[in-house]
Design a protein around this motif. Structure first.
Motif, PDB file in Angstrom:
ATOM      1  N   THR A   1       0.820  -1.212   0.000  1.00  0.00           N
ATOM      2  CA  THR A   1       0.000   0.000   0.000  1.00  0.00           C
ATOM      3  C   THR A   1       0.852   1.260   0.000  1.00  0.00           C
ATOM      4  O   THR A   1       0.387   2.314  -0.410  1.00  0.00           O
ATOM      5  N   GLY A   2       2.117   1.172   0.428  1.00  0.00           N
ATOM      6  CA  GLY A   2       3.008   2.330   0.404  1.00  0.00           C
ATOM      7  C   GLY A   2       3.314   2.802  -1.003  1.00  0.00           C
ATOM      8  O   GLY A   2       3.785   3.915  -1.194  1.00  0.00           O
ATOM      9  N   ASN A   3       3.048   1.944  -1.984  1.00  0.00           N
ATOM     10  CA  ASN A   3       3.279   2.315  -3.377  1.00  0.00           C
ATOM     11  C   ASN A   3       2.012   2.800  -4.074  1.00  0.00           C
ATOM     12  O   ASN A   3       2.009   2.986  -5.279  1.00  0.00           O
ATOM     13  N   GLU A   4       0.946   3.018  -3.324  1.00  0.00           N
ATOM     14  CA  GLU A   4      -0.285   3.527  -3.918  1.00  0.00           C
ATOM     15  C   GLU A   4      -0.233   5.047  -3.984  1.00  0.00           C
ATOM     16  O   GLU A   4       0.084   5.716  -3.004  1.00  0.00           O
ATOM     17  N   CYS A   5      -0.551   5.574  -5.143  1.00  0.00           N
ATOM     18  CA  CYS A   5      -0.611   7.024  -5.327  1.00  0.00           C
ATOM     19  C   CYS A   5      -1.832   7.553  -4.580  1.00  0.00           C
ATOM     20  O   CYS A   5      -2.956   7.093  -4.807  1.00  0.00           O
ATOM     21  N   PRO A   6      -1.660   8.521  -3.668  1.00  0.00           N
ATOM     22  CA  PRO A   6      -2.809   9.037  -2.906  1.00  0.00           C
ATOM     23  C   PRO A   6      -3.799   9.830  -3.758  1.00  0.00           C
ATOM     24  O   PRO A   6      -4.922  10.078  -3.328  1.00  0.00           O
ATOM     25  N   LEU A   7      -3.394  10.202  -4.970  1.00  0.00           N
ATOM     26  CA  LEU A   7      -4.286  10.992  -5.819  1.00  0.00           C
ATOM     27  C   LEU A   7      -5.181  10.128  -6.709  1.00  0.00           C
ATOM     28  O   LEU A   7      -6.290  10.539  -7.054  1.00  0.00           O
ATOM     29  N   CYS A   8      -4.688   8.948  -7.090  1.00  0.00           N
ATOM     30  CA  CYS A   8      -5.506   8.101  -7.974  1.00  0.00           C
ATOM     31  C   CYS A   8      -5.694   6.688  -7.441  1.00  0.00           C
ATOM     32  O   CYS A   8      -6.471   5.917  -8.000  1.00  0.00           O
TER      33      CYS A   8
ATOM     34  N   LYS B   1       9.318   5.088 -10.894  1.00  0.00           N
ATOM     35  CA  LYS B   1       9.581   6.500 -10.591  1.00  0.00           C
ATOM     36  C   LYS B   1       8.353   7.136  -9.988  1.00  0.00           C
ATOM     37  O   LYS B   1       7.223   6.783 -10.315  1.00  0.00           O
ATOM     38  N   GLY B   2       8.591   8.110  -9.126  1.00  0.00           N
ATOM     39  CA  GLY B   2       7.468   8.829  -8.562  1.00  0.00           C
ATOM     40  C   GLY B   2       7.902  10.120  -7.894  1.00  0.00           C
ATOM     41  O   GLY B   2       9.091  10.355  -7.673  1.00  0.00           O
ATOM     42  N   PHE B   3       6.922  10.952  -7.588  1.00  0.00           N
ATOM     43  CA  PHE B   3       7.155  12.225  -6.903  1.00  0.00           C
ATOM     44  C   PHE B   3       7.262  11.985  -5.419  1.00  0.00           C
ATOM     45  O   PHE B   3       6.404  11.335  -4.808  1.00  0.00           O
TER      46      PHE B   3
ATOM     47  N   ILE C   1       3.892   9.589  -5.498  1.00  0.00           N
ATOM     48  CA  ILE C   1       2.805  10.039  -6.372  1.00  0.00           C
ATOM     49  C   ILE C   1       3.254   9.958  -7.828  1.00  0.00           C
ATOM     50  O   ILE C   1       4.400  10.285  -8.155  1.00  0.00           O
ATOM     51  N   HIS C   2       2.344   9.510  -8.701  1.00  0.00           N
ATOM     52  CA  HIS C   2       2.651   9.489 -10.134  1.00  0.00           C
ATOM     53  C   HIS C   2       3.022  10.889 -10.615  1.00  0.00           C
ATOM     54  O   HIS C   2       2.420  11.873 -10.181  1.00  0.00           O
ATOM     55  N   GLN C   3       3.976  10.978 -11.544  1.00  0.00           N
ATOM     56  CA  GLN C   3       4.355  12.286 -12.075  1.00  0.00           C
ATOM     57  C   GLN C   3       3.169  12.973 -12.754  1.00  0.00           C
ATOM     58  O   GLN C   3       2.940  14.169 -12.558  1.00  0.00           O
TER      59      GLN C   3
ATOM     60  N   ILE D   1       1.809  22.636  -2.279  1.00  0.00           N
ATOM     61  CA  ILE D   1       1.765  21.882  -1.026  1.00  0.00           C
ATOM     62  C   ILE D   1       1.571  20.404  -1.348  1.00  0.00           C
ATOM     63  O   ILE D   1       0.740  20.042  -2.197  1.00  0.00           O
ATOM     64  N   CYS D   2       2.330  19.540  -0.685  1.00  0.00           N
ATOM     65  CA  CYS D   2       2.204  18.099  -0.880  1.00  0.00           C
ATOM     66  C   CYS D   2       0.784  17.673  -0.514  1.00  0.00           C
ATOM     67  O   CYS D   2       0.309  17.971   0.590  1.00  0.00           O
ATOM     68  N   PRO D   3       0.077  16.982  -1.389  1.00  0.00           N
ATOM     69  CA  PRO D   3      -1.292  16.570  -1.094  1.00  0.00           C
ATOM     70  C   PRO D   3      -1.390  15.532   0.016  1.00  0.00           C
ATOM     71  O   PRO D   3      -2.467  15.311   0.570  1.00  0.00           O
ATOM     72  N   SER D   4      -0.270  14.936   0.364  1.00  0.00           N
ATOM     73  CA  SER D   4      -0.288  13.904   1.392  1.00  0.00           C
ATOM     74  C   SER D   4       0.041  14.452   2.779  1.00  0.00           C
ATOM     75  O   SER D   4      -0.722  14.296   3.716  1.00  0.00           O
ATOM     76  N   CYS D   5       1.189  15.140   2.907  1.00  0.00           N
ATOM     77  CA  CYS D   5       1.623  15.607   4.243  1.00  0.00           C
ATOM     78  C   CYS D   5       1.362  17.090   4.477  1.00  0.00           C
ATOM     79  O   CYS D   5       1.588  17.588   5.575  1.00  0.00           O
TER      80      CYS D   5
END
Length: 199
Positions: free
Chosen positions: A100-107, A114-116, A127-129, A145-149
């Motif tokens: 689950t740590g590899n799940e993009c919080p936006l989608c 690779k990821g943001f 997060i996916h680019q 602002i980071c959508p997660s933190c």
């Protein structure tokens, strides 16, 4: 599925040498369960069916320590999970909660290779680019602002500065490290069971 699970643990990427390492590890029941030609034939079928795809990225060509393998005298190739995996095996992949740590919080889809990452060491998200590009494109006031933190991300020009936050998450050959760790773990488990039975 064991190879797929290992690939998932390695951010969706793996290598031909990892497959050879798994093949001779004994974790599939016996060592060298497939001959070299059979293993190469299997990978050809998996590629034709879009379960895996060749991964060609210059950032990965760094003479990784696992690029040589006694079972594979040919060139080591890198692979990324293909779209068919996420169609045919979607339910199984989603049941693997350790990823689950590899799940993009936006989608909520899986981030591969690779990821943001926002730069905050305490932020667990990847997060996916494309997702972060779309998210930041809607910012009007220049405050990213980071959508997660919710920490600020230092960006002046979105188009050029965003690349400073896109990271290669792992190397395909790191799947070999995961296989070696699983092998050590599988050797310890029977001993633990024997101790429990003796009590």
């Amino acid at each position: 599925k064991l190879f797929l699970n290992i690939t998932l643990q390695n951010c969706g990427i793996s290598s031909l040498n990892a497959a050879f390492t798994l093949n001779r590890s004994g974790m599939l029941g016996i060592k060298n369960i497939l001959s070299r030609s059979e293993l190469l034939g299997l990978f050809k079928i998996l590629m034709e069916m879009k379960y895996i795809q060749i991964l060609d990225d210059p950032e990965l060509n760094d003479n990784n320590e696992y690029d040589e393998n006694e079972d594979n005298p040919g060139d080591n190739e890198y692979y990324v999970l293909g779209p068919r995996c996420f169609i045919d095996l979607k339910v199984w992949i989603e049941s693997k909660t350790e990823h689950t740590g590899n799940e993009c919080p936006l989608c909520s889809d899986y981030v591969m290779m690779k990821g943001f990452k926002c730069g905050n060491d305490r932020c667990p998200s990847i997060i996916h680019q494309q997702c972060i590009d779309n998210y930041f494109s809607s910012v009007q006031n220049g405050r990213y602002i980071c959508p997660s933190c919710q920490n600020g991300v230092e960006i002046e020009d979105l188009e050029s500065d965003i690349n400073n936050y896109i990271q290669v998450l792992t190397h395909p050959n790191n799947a070999i490290k995961i296989i070696n760790e699983l092998k050590i773990q599988s050797r310890k488990e029977p001993k633990m069971e024997e101790q429990d039975e003796s009590k």
